[in-house]
Design an enzyme around this catalytic site. Structure first.
Site, PDB file in Angstrom:
ATOM      1  N   LYS A  37       0.889  -1.172   0.030  1.00 40.97           N
ATOM      2  CA  LYS A  37      -0.094  -0.087  -0.078  1.00 40.97           C
ATOM      3  C   LYS A  37       1.011   1.251   0.169  1.00 40.97           C
ATOM      4  CE  LYS A  37      -0.249  -0.304   5.244  1.00 40.97           C
ATOM      5  NZ  LYS A  37      -1.152  -0.990   6.178  1.00 40.97           N
ATOM      6  N   TYR A 263      12.447  31.882   5.277  1.00 34.76           N
ATOM      7  CA  TYR A 263      10.843  32.290   5.336  1.00 34.76           C
ATOM      8  C   TYR A 263      11.057  32.596   7.109  1.00 34.76           C
ATOM      9  CZ  TYR A 263       9.223  31.017   0.844  1.00 34.76           C
ATOM     10  OH  TYR A 263       8.909  30.820  -0.452  1.00 34.76           O
TER      11      TYR A 263
HETATM   12  C1  PLP Z   1      -0.186  -1.910   6.763  1.00 32.45           C
HETATM   13  C2  PLP Z   1      -0.753  -3.380   7.301  1.00 32.45           C
HETATM   14  C3  PLP Z   1       0.147  -4.061   7.530  1.00 32.45           C
HETATM   15  C4  PLP Z   1       1.301  -4.232   7.617  1.00 32.45           C
HETATM   16  O1  PLP Z   1       2.131  -3.611   8.724  1.00 32.45           O
HETATM   17  P1  PLP Z   1       3.679  -3.826   8.883  1.00 32.45           P
HETATM   18  O2  PLP Z   1       3.852  -3.424  10.334  1.00 32.45           O
HETATM   19  O3  PLP Z   1       4.147  -2.744   7.890  1.00 32.45           O
HETATM   20  O4  PLP Z   1       4.414  -5.094   8.506  1.00 32.45           O
HETATM   21  C5  PLP Z   1      -0.494  -5.616   7.891  1.00 32.45           C
HETATM   22  N1  PLP Z   1      -1.739  -5.710   8.142  1.00 32.45           N
HETATM   23  C6  PLP Z   1      -2.706  -4.623   8.014  1.00 32.45           C
HETATM   24  C7  PLP Z   1      -4.362  -4.846   8.164  1.00 32.45           C
HETATM   25  C8  PLP Z   1      -2.230  -3.405   7.617  1.00 32.45           C
HETATM   26  O5  PLP Z   1      -3.075  -2.326   7.321  1.00 32.45           O
END
Ligand code: PLP
Length: 367
Positions: A37, A263
């Site tokens: 993601k 700034y």
């Molecule tokens: C993002 C996510 C993961 C991955 O978690 P990590 O800590 O990056 O390994 C796993 N399960 C769900 C439901 C998530 O939203």
């Protein structure tokens, strides 16, 4: 090779190392889902997903339908779980053979209605349960009602059930995590007793995989570990960050005592100082928190504090004590000056700094 602009280098050999390390912590039959993601945690989702597909990962996961569609268009053909879909996108989700997380009765019923319209049969879906994170998921007492719905139609097939740990990286919260694991075990037993679909089960993210080997169930979900971070010193030393963020010195200024920098004149020099202007700013993911002496970059192996306010497209760093020239390379983070320690300087975590990396920064893939 010396860089001539801001770039994010992505090392696929390190990704492979991390994948194999995580795999080495699993039982041979345990499946791996790779979480890609948010552009594969700010790297390059298409490249990473295709490479993980080459490494024979079992599943991928994205948060939103649009992310899954991008991967399908880039040639990814393995199953993709969409962790947080909305009903409005269910038709598209089906068009692209993505698999929804169904987390409440609203989306379960919406999904069945749309899948019925589209004449689907045994469409793979995943049911999420809330075991304590209180973010997404059915409560355990919904199992009767869920299985009544899913058993009585052949439109959908429950492929897996899952839940998510709230504090898997925090060893002070082991009791809470054990309670989540126990509740999920009970959910799995009860669901499988009632469901005709016999789904597989998964619970752990990266820290869960590393800290709770007894809770791997049939599949594990790893995100941050693949990108090289283990959420603790002990685990991170087995992993290799895949991304290096570097840039160059665009211009060097000498600022006299009493003159200001940037700034809002956030810095007034109390002596003569030398500064370097670097083409990366808050629009690239370096939030304003890193400014005013909090964060630092590395130039010729030396620490250069980010001074004044972070601008949209630029930061300025203090190079008074550093021998360097315009055009020299600047490291924001790499394998040894990690994104995780950079993030700490602004009171945040590796996840936030890496996922914030702007799309406009050029990606260079090394394999
Ligand atoms: C993002 C996510 C993961 C991955 O978690 P990590 O800590 O990056 O390994 C796993 N399960 C769900 C439901 C998530 O939203």
């Amino acid at each position: 090779m010396k860089t001539q602009e801001t770039v994010l280098e992505i090392d696929l050999n390190n990704l492979k190392h991390n994948f194999e390390f995580i795999k080495s912590r699993l039982q041979p039959q345990t499946k791996i889902l790779a979480v890609v993601k948010a552009f594969a945690y700010g790297s390059d989702a298409e490249v990473i997903a295709n490479y993980l597909q080459e490494l024979n990962v079992d599943y991928l996961a994205v948060a939103y339908v649009s992310e899954g569609i991008q991967l399908r268009k880039a040639g990814v053909h393995i199953p993709i779980l969409v962790l947080h879909p909305q009903s409005v996108n269910f038709k598209l989700l089906i068009d692209y053979c993505l698999e929804p997380n169904l987390y409440n009765f609203r989306v379960l019923n919406d999904f069945i209605a749309i899948a019925t319209d589209l004449k689907q049969n045994n469409y793979p879906v995943h049911i999420k349960f809330n075991t304590g994170l209180n973010r997404l998921g059915f409560e355990a007492d919904a199992i009767d009602a869920i299985t009544e719905i899913t058993n009585s139609n052949d439109i959908i097939k429950v492929t897996s059930i899952f839940s998510h740990l709230a504090a898997s990286e925090d060893l002070n919260e082991q009791d809470f995590t054990q309670q989540q694991i126990r509740l999920f075990k009970k959910i799995k037993t009860d669901f499988n007793n009632l469901s005709t679909d016999k789904p597989f089960a998964h619970l752990t993210n990266t820290s869960g995989i590393l800290n709770y080997p007894e809770a791997h169930f049939d599949m594990v979900r790893t995100g941050i570990g693949l990108y090289g971070f283990g959420n603790s010193k002990i685990h991170s030393k087995n992993l290799k960050p895949i991304a290096t963020l570097k840039s160059i010195i665009s211009q060097i200024h000498t600022i006299q005592k009493g003159e200001s920098l940037g700034y809002n004149r956030a810095l007034i020099a109390d002596k003569t100082i030398k500064t370097a202007t670097i083409p990366i700013g808050h629009a690239d993911g370096i939030s304003r928190q890193y400014g005013n002496g909090n964060g630092f970059v590395y130039i010729n192996q030396q620490k250069a504090p980010i001074i004044g306010n972070v601008c949209m497209d630029m930061i300025m760093v203090d190079i008074t004590e550093i021998k360097c020239n315009e055009g020299d390379e600047v490291t924001i983070y790499n394998g040894s000056h990690t994104a995780s320690s950079f993030a700490k300087s602004a009171n945040t975590i590796s996840y936030e700094i890496i996922t914030a990396t702007s799309r406009r920064i050029k990606r260079i893939i090394q394999r």
